[in-house]
Every structure is written in C-alpha cells, then in structure tokens.
Write a protein that holds these residues in place. Structure first.
Motif, short mmCIF file in Angstrom:
data_model
loop_
_atom_site.label_atom_id
_atom_site.label_comp_id
_atom_site.label_asym_id
_atom_site.label_seq_id
_atom_site.Cartn_x
_atom_site.Cartn_y
_atom_site.Cartn_z
N UNK A 75 0.82 -1.21 0.00
CA UNK A 75 0.00 0.00 0.00
C UNK A 75 0.85 1.25 0.00
N UNK A 76 0.25 2.33 -0.42
CA UNK A 76 0.95 3.61 -0.43
C UNK A 76 0.96 4.20 0.97
N UNK A 150 -17.03 2.53 7.07
CA UNK A 150 -16.61 3.28 8.26
C UNK A 150 -15.23 3.90 8.11
N UNK A 151 -14.28 3.16 7.52
CA UNK A 151 -12.94 3.70 7.36
C UNK A 151 -12.80 4.55 6.11
N UNK A 152 -13.77 4.45 5.19
CA UNK A 152 -13.76 5.30 4.01
C UNK A 152 -12.69 4.95 2.99
N UNK A 153 -12.22 3.72 2.99
CA UNK A 153 -11.19 3.32 2.05
C UNK A 153 -11.79 3.04 0.67
N UNK A 154 -10.98 3.22 -0.35
CA UNK A 154 -11.40 2.85 -1.68
C UNK A 154 -11.36 1.32 -1.77
N UNK A 155 -11.91 0.80 -2.85
CA UNK A 155 -11.89 -0.65 -3.05
C UNK A 155 -10.46 -1.16 -3.08
N UNK A 156 -9.59 -0.44 -3.78
CA UNK A 156 -8.19 -0.84 -3.89
C UNK A 156 -7.50 -0.82 -2.53
N UNK A 157 -7.72 0.24 -1.76
CA UNK A 157 -7.11 0.35 -0.44
C UNK A 157 -7.62 -0.77 0.49
N UNK A 158 -8.93 -1.04 0.42
CA UNK A 158 -9.50 -2.10 1.24
C UNK A 158 -8.91 -3.46 0.84
N UNK A 159 -8.70 -3.66 -0.45
CA UNK A 159 -8.13 -4.92 -0.92
C UNK A 159 -6.73 -5.11 -0.35
N UNK A 160 -5.93 -4.05 -0.35
CA UNK A 160 -4.57 -4.13 0.20
C UNK A 160 -4.64 -4.41 1.70
#
Length: 185
Positions: A75-76, A150-160
């Motif tokens: 992740x970034x 709840x955490x507001x992550x994008x799909x990509x961020x959630x996948x990571x």
C-alpha cells in the motif's frame, strides 16, 4: 550551465528517514499529508478539535515508530496514514461515550449546525436493529463494510488492507448490503 532540479523525496524515502530519527523528513511528511487528512476527516466528524487531535496523535505515533509500516507493504504511505487516522477517529468518537454524543447532538441542534451523517450513523450503530444486523454478518463481510464504509477506504485500499483481490472486496460489499437490506426491511 543548467542544473537539474532535484525531485522531492518520495513518501517511502521520507518515512525511512523518519524511522532513522530525521526531524526534517518528519516535518516534510507532516506538511505533505496533514492538510488533506484534516480536510477528509472533517467530512466524517464535525468536531474540528477532535479531528486535529487525531491527526496530531497519528503523526506522533509515526514519529515514535509505533505504526507497523514496513517497506515491503504494497500500500501507499498516504493510504496507510489514512487508515491510521480514520481508525483513531472512530476510536476517539467511541471513547466519548453515549452521554457525551447525545449532549453534542443536542448542542448541535441548538446551534443550528447539523451533525455529519456518519456521526449520526455511529451513534445509532450501537443500538437498534442495525447493530443486530451487523452482528449477524460473517466476519469477512463485516470486515469489508468496516474498511469501505466506516474507514472510508477505496476498493483498492480495502483490498490491500484485507489482503484480498479488489473484485472480492466488491463482491463481499454487494453481498453485505443485500443481507443488511433483507434483515432491515
């Protein structure tokens, strides 16, 4: 004679320098990320002081090296900082206690300032039908909702974060919403 401009250090380079105790790198990392983190968190919480405290605490955690970021993480750094801040915000809101949240909601109404939609949802999650419906979701579906809603992550961020493919995140989110609709109908 022209000199080539030196590009600014990457986030990963700054973070490595911060881990080595470089205060200038820490300040550069803070100046680069704190403003957008504050703005994004203020969309989730109307209490500006709480948001400022959360961002300060998160960066203090980064300075102390208590964050668990490793260079092998895929992740970034920006997404990693967002996860730290958003989780700390949820924890801070929960720590306030039900009485404090109720008092704030009443004071917001008196001041004609609306609470954010997320604040109202978080206040209602602990009580009522939604809490039961969320509790009946499988851990996999609940984790996807936690990351994306709840955490507001994008799909990509959630996948990571969850260590699963982005398509799986989308499928699980769709299944979780469908199950919640059925149970709350």
């Amino acid at each position: 004679m022209t000199t080539a401009a030196v590009p600014p250090p990457s986030d990963a380079e700054l973070l490595s320098a911060v881990a080595a105790g470089d205060r200038a790198s820490f300040e550069a990392l803070y100046r680069r990320h704190a403003p957008w983190l504050v703005v994004r968190l203020r969309y989730r919480c109307a209490d500006e002081a709480l948001v400022d405290d959360v961002v300060q605490d998160a960066f203090l955690q980064v300075w102390r090296g208590d964050t668990g970021f490793e260079s092998r993480d895929t992740g970034e750094v920006a997404g990693w900082l967002w996860r730290i801040c958003s989780r700390r915000l949820v924890d801070a809101v929960r720590r306030r206690g039900t009485r404090d949240r109720l008092w704030q909601r009443l004071s917001w109404r008196r001041a004609d300032v609306a609470a954010s939609a997320e604040d109202l949802v978080l206040a209602g999650v602990e009580h009522g039908d939604l809490a039961g419906a969320l509790g009946r979701l499988s851990p996999e579906l609940r984790a996807v909702l936690q990351a994306t809603v709840l955490d507001g992550l994008t799909t990509r961020e959630a996948a990571v974060l969850l260590g699963i493919p982005a398509g799986t995140v989308k499928t699980r989110a769709m299944r979780a919403r469908a199950q919640l609709r059925r149970e709350l109908a």
